[in-house]
Every structure is written in C-alpha cells, then in structure tokens.
Design a protein around this motif. Structure first.
Motif, PDB file in Angstrom:
ATOM      1  N   GLN A 159      -2.423   9.956  14.205  1.00 12.79           N
ATOM      2  CA  GLN A 159      -1.033  10.195  14.589  1.00 12.79           C
ATOM      3  C   GLN A 159      -0.075   9.978  13.424  1.00 12.79           C
ATOM      4  O   GLN A 159      -0.284   9.080  12.608  1.00 12.79           O
ATOM      5  CB  GLN A 159      -0.622   9.224  15.702  1.00 12.79           C
ATOM      6  CG  GLN A 159      -1.241   9.487  17.041  1.00 12.79           C
ATOM      7  CD  GLN A 159      -0.667  10.717  17.700  1.00 12.79           C
ATOM      8  OE1 GLN A 159      -1.418  11.605  18.063  1.00 12.79           O
ATOM      9  NE2 GLN A 159       0.629  10.785  17.845  1.00 12.79           N
ATOM     10  N   SER A 160       0.982  10.771  13.399  1.00 17.32           N
ATOM     11  CA  SER A 160       2.072  10.499  12.469  1.00 17.32           C
ATOM     12  C   SER A 160       2.723   9.187  12.908  1.00 17.32           C
ATOM     13  O   SER A 160       2.553   8.742  14.046  1.00 17.32           O
ATOM     14  CB  SER A 160       3.071  11.658  12.478  1.00 17.32           C
ATOM     15  OG  SER A 160       3.463  11.968  13.789  1.00 17.32           O
ATOM     16  N   LEU A 161       3.451   8.550  12.019  1.00 17.40           N
ATOM     17  CA  LEU A 161       4.003   7.231  12.299  1.00 17.40           C
ATOM     18  C   LEU A 161       5.213   6.947  11.430  1.00 17.40           C
ATOM     19  O   LEU A 161       5.481   7.681  10.475  1.00 17.40           O
ATOM     20  CB  LEU A 161       2.942   6.154  12.078  1.00 17.40           C
ATOM     21  CG  LEU A 161       2.358   6.062  10.667  1.00 17.40           C
ATOM     22  CD1 LEU A 161       2.294   4.614  10.223  1.00 17.40           C
ATOM     23  CD2 LEU A 161       0.952   6.658  10.663  1.00 17.40           C
ATOM     24  N   THR A 162       5.929   5.912  11.762  1.00 15.85           N
ATOM     25  CA  THR A 162       7.064   5.483  10.954  1.00 15.85           C
ATOM     26  C   THR A 162       6.671   4.221  10.208  1.00 15.85           C
ATOM     27  O   THR A 162       6.199   3.250  10.815  1.00 15.85           O
ATOM     28  CB  THR A 162       8.297   5.216  11.850  1.00 15.85           C
ATOM     29  OG1 THR A 162       8.657   6.434  12.505  1.00 15.85           O
ATOM     30  CG2 THR A 162       9.471   4.724  11.027  1.00 15.85           C
ATOM     31  N   LEU A 163       6.847   4.252   8.889  1.00 21.29           N
ATOM     32  CA  LEU A 163       6.565   3.085   8.049  1.00 21.29           C
ATOM     33  C   LEU A 163       7.868   2.432   7.640  1.00 21.29           C
ATOM     34  O   LEU A 163       8.878   3.107   7.432  1.00 21.29           O
ATOM     35  CB  LEU A 163       5.778   3.496   6.806  1.00 21.29           C
ATOM     36  CG  LEU A 163       4.331   3.890   7.024  1.00 21.29           C
ATOM     37  CD1 LEU A 163       3.677   4.257   5.703  1.00 21.29           C
ATOM     38  CD2 LEU A 163       3.553   2.761   7.691  1.00 21.29           C
ATOM     39  N   LYS A 164       7.820   1.120   7.496  1.00 21.94           N
ATOM     40  CA  LYS A 164       8.988   0.349   7.086  1.00 21.94           C
ATOM     41  C   LYS A 164       8.706  -0.351   5.765  1.00 21.94           C
ATOM     42  O   LYS A 164       7.592  -0.830   5.539  1.00 21.94           O
ATOM     43  CB  LYS A 164       9.338  -0.692   8.146  1.00 21.94           C
ATOM     44  CG  LYS A 164       9.759  -0.064   9.454  1.00 21.94           C
ATOM     45  CD  LYS A 164      10.085  -1.101  10.500  1.00 21.94           C
ATOM     46  CE  LYS A 164      10.467  -0.390  11.796  1.00 21.94           C
ATOM     47  NZ  LYS A 164      10.733  -1.311  12.877  1.00 21.94           N
ATOM     48  N   ILE A 165       9.727  -0.404   4.943  1.00 22.80           N
ATOM     49  CA  ILE A 165       9.670  -1.153   3.692  1.00 22.80           C
ATOM     50  C   ILE A 165      10.604  -2.339   3.853  1.00 22.80           C
ATOM     51  O   ILE A 165      11.741  -2.194   4.289  1.00 22.80           O
ATOM     52  CB  ILE A 165      10.092  -0.283   2.500  1.00 22.80           C
ATOM     53  CG1 ILE A 165       9.100   0.864   2.337  1.00 22.80           C
ATOM     54  CG2 ILE A 165      10.176  -1.128   1.228  1.00 22.80           C
ATOM     55  CD1 ILE A 165       9.486   1.857   1.298  1.00 22.80           C
ATOM     56  N   ASN A 166      10.082  -3.501   3.490  1.00 22.83           N
ATOM     57  CA  ASN A 166      10.861  -4.723   3.622  1.00 22.83           C
ATOM     58  C   ASN A 166      10.831  -5.487   2.303  1.00 22.83           C
ATOM     59  O   ASN A 166       9.966  -6.328   2.085  1.00 22.83           O
ATOM     60  CB  ASN A 166      10.310  -5.580   4.758  1.00 22.83           C
ATOM     61  CG  ASN A 166      11.118  -6.840   4.979  1.00 22.83           C
ATOM     62  OD1 ASN A 166      12.224  -6.968   4.468  1.00 22.83           O
ATOM     63  ND2 ASN A 166      10.554  -7.769   5.722  1.00 22.83           N
ATOM     64  N   GLY A 167      11.737  -5.146   1.405  1.00 17.85           N
ATOM     65  CA  GLY A 167      11.910  -5.904   0.173  1.00 17.85           C
ATOM     66  C   GLY A 167      10.809  -5.703  -0.852  1.00 17.85           C
ATOM     67  O   GLY A 167      10.070  -4.720  -0.830  1.00 17.85           O
ATOM     68  N   PHE A 168      10.719  -6.682  -1.735  1.00 19.43           N
ATOM     69  CA  PHE A 168       9.817  -6.646  -2.882  1.00 19.43           C
ATOM     70  C   PHE A 168       8.818  -7.786  -2.773  1.00 19.43           C
ATOM     71  O   PHE A 168       9.077  -8.791  -2.130  1.00 19.43           O
ATOM     72  CB  PHE A 168      10.618  -6.807  -4.178  1.00 19.43           C
ATOM     73  CG  PHE A 168      11.645  -5.728  -4.365  1.00 19.43           C
ATOM     74  CD1 PHE A 168      11.348  -4.588  -5.097  1.00 19.43           C
ATOM     75  CD2 PHE A 168      12.896  -5.842  -3.797  1.00 19.43           C
ATOM     76  CE1 PHE A 168      12.290  -3.583  -5.249  1.00 19.43           C
ATOM     77  CE2 PHE A 168      13.849  -4.837  -3.947  1.00 19.43           C
ATOM     78  CZ  PHE A 168      13.533  -3.710  -4.682  1.00 19.43           C
ATOM     79  N   ASP A 169       7.691  -7.617  -3.452  1.00 15.21           N
ATOM     80  CA  ASP A 169       6.693  -8.676  -3.508  1.00 15.21           C
ATOM     81  C   ASP A 169       5.888  -8.481  -4.782  1.00 15.21           C
ATOM     82  O   ASP A 169       6.134  -7.530  -5.544  1.00 15.21           O
ATOM     83  CB  ASP A 169       5.791  -8.636  -2.266  1.00 15.21           C
ATOM     84  CG  ASP A 169       5.184 -10.007  -1.938  1.00 15.21           C
ATOM     85  OD1 ASP A 169       5.201 -10.911  -2.804  1.00 15.21           O
ATOM     86  OD2 ASP A 169       4.683 -10.165  -0.816  1.00 15.21           O
ATOM     87  N   VAL A 170       4.942  -9.381  -5.008  1.00 13.94           N
ATOM     88  CA  VAL A 170       4.165  -9.355  -6.248  1.00 13.94           C
ATOM     89  C   VAL A 170       2.699  -9.669  -5.989  1.00 13.94           C
ATOM     90  O   VAL A 170       2.352 -10.322  -5.009  1.00 13.94           O
ATOM     91  CB  VAL A 170       4.709 -10.371  -7.285  1.00 13.94           C
ATOM     92  CG1 VAL A 170       6.078  -9.970  -7.785  1.00 13.94           C
ATOM     93  CG2 VAL A 170       4.731 -11.783  -6.735  1.00 13.94           C
ATOM     94  N   PHE A 171       1.867  -9.180  -6.903  1.00 12.96           N
ATOM     95  CA  PHE A 171       0.513  -9.663  -7.100  1.00 12.96           C
ATOM     96  C   PHE A 171       0.539 -10.256  -8.511  1.00 12.96           C
ATOM     97  O   PHE A 171       0.418  -9.512  -9.493  1.00 12.96           O
ATOM     98  CB  PHE A 171      -0.527  -8.528  -7.056  1.00 12.96           C
ATOM     99  CG  PHE A 171      -0.629  -7.802  -5.740  1.00 12.96           C
ATOM    100  CD1 PHE A 171      -0.729  -8.481  -4.538  1.00 12.96           C
ATOM    101  CD2 PHE A 171      -0.669  -6.409  -5.721  1.00 12.96           C
ATOM    102  CE1 PHE A 171      -0.852  -7.789  -3.334  1.00 12.96           C
ATOM    103  CE2 PHE A 171      -0.800  -5.717  -4.530  1.00 12.96           C
ATOM    104  CZ  PHE A 171      -0.891  -6.411  -3.331  1.00 12.96           C
ATOM    105  N   PRO A 172       0.750 -11.568  -8.642  1.00 10.53           N
ATOM    106  CA  PRO A 172       0.828 -12.160  -9.973  1.00 10.53           C
ATOM    107  C   PRO A 172      -0.483 -11.943 -10.726  1.00 10.53           C
ATOM    108  O   PRO A 172      -1.540 -11.896 -10.089  1.00 10.53           O
ATOM    109  CB  PRO A 172       1.061 -13.643  -9.704  1.00 10.53           C
ATOM    110  CG  PRO A 172       1.534 -13.720  -8.291  1.00 10.53           C
ATOM    111  CD  PRO A 172       0.922 -12.547  -7.582  1.00 10.53           C
TER     112      PRO A 172
END
Length: 188
Positions: free
Chosen positions: A76-89
């Motif tokens: 199914q198609s879907l809605t994705l959300k982006i919530n800010g920034f993050d890291v993989f140090p």
C-alpha cells in the motif's frame, strides 16, 4: 564466457521523496558540502535506502524490474513523516524518518525478492535493523567537523510529511546515482 565490467551495473533501491522534502534535503546536503566539506552525499538524490548497492549483470535487469514492479503492487501507498535530525556517530547526520510498519514491510518484501530471486542479501550496516532515514552527510564528514555539524543541527526542527506512492531503482553512471526506474505502490 566471462562478463566484462560493461556488462555489470551498480544499483540500489530507495524511496526518493517528492517536493518540498526533496529540495529541502538537497539544500542541507549542499550546506554540509560547503560548510563541513562533506560532499559524498551529493552523489545521490535525497533518499531512504530500501536495499543497499549491489552489482547485477545488465541482462538480468529487466527481470529485476519485473520483480520489483510486482513487489510494489503488493504494498500500500502510505504517508511518511520526518521528525527532526539525528545522527549515527561519528560521521552521519540525517533527517529522522518516523518508523512506519508499512515501510518496514515494503523493505522486508524487497529484501525477500532480492534474496530469493537474485541471491542478493541486503548488507545491514553493522547488523543494525532497518532504520529509515534521509542522509545529509556521512562517510567524508570528518570526526572533528561532525561535532560542530551536530551542534548546529541538534536543536533545529524540521517536521514534514509526504505521500509515498512509489520507490525507485537507482543506477550508478560512473560518477553519480541516477533514477533508473520507478515502481508504483497500491493506492490507499
């Protein structure tokens, strides 16, 4: 008869977000290139990796396209959300994509097709589970610049959502990753 390098292509499978997310992510990638000398992410469009890069004989690509088209039609198609920034140090800065069960199911379905039909296994980075994200800076972000970059982005906010109705097969042209073929998902 042995295959020549010209008979083998380099590919990967990804979600490429639509506007305005695409352009905003591209702008931040360019910011990392100019401010932190991290340019490697500019070699591909903004994306969420569904299957890591792999080599494939060109004569098998049409079969791959057919299999991915079939796989897309089952999700199914879907809605994705982006919530800010993050890291993989200690090198990776990314836009955080909120986990979504349907996206995980799509990724697992693609991994299954690649494994069973093509004997290609999705190399998980350090055996971590699927963690959807949009990379802004990575392998060429020096450790000392990583700290400064994260200090700049850690408190920034960016919340957006986009409708995901397709995913892409990307192909490397010798310098950059380019969109090669898209695969539609079922309409909601």
């Amino acid at each position: 008869m042995k295959s020549s390098q010209a008979d083998i292509g380099l590919y990967f499978i990804a979600v490429v977000p639509p506007e305005p997310v695409y352009q905003q992510a591209q702008n931040w990638k360019e910011h990392f290139a100019s401010q932190y000398n991290s340019k490697a992410s500019l070699n591909s469009p903004p994306h969420i990796t569904l299957h890591m890069p792999f080599k494939m004989k060109e004569k098998k690509v049409q079969l791959l396209v057919d299999e991915l088209r079939d796989a897309g039609s089952q999700h199914q198609s879907l809605t994705l959300k982006i919530n800010g920034f993050d890291v993989f140090p200690p090198r990776v800065v990314f836009l955080n994509v909120v986990k979504h069960l349907s996206l995980n199911t799509l990724q697992e379905g693609i991994a299954q097709v690649m494994k069973t039909k093509f004997n290609l296994f999705n190399a998980d980075y350090r055996d971590r589970p699927f963690h959807p994200h949009l990379t802004l800076a990575f392998r060429d972000l020096k450790k000392d610049k990583f700290e400064n970059a994260w200090a700049e982005f850690e408190q920034k906010t960016y919340n957006e959502e986009f409708f995901l109705d397709r995913f892409w097969l990307l192909k490397h042209d010798g310098k950059r990753w380019k969109k090669f073929e898209s695969f539609s998902l079922k309409k909601e």
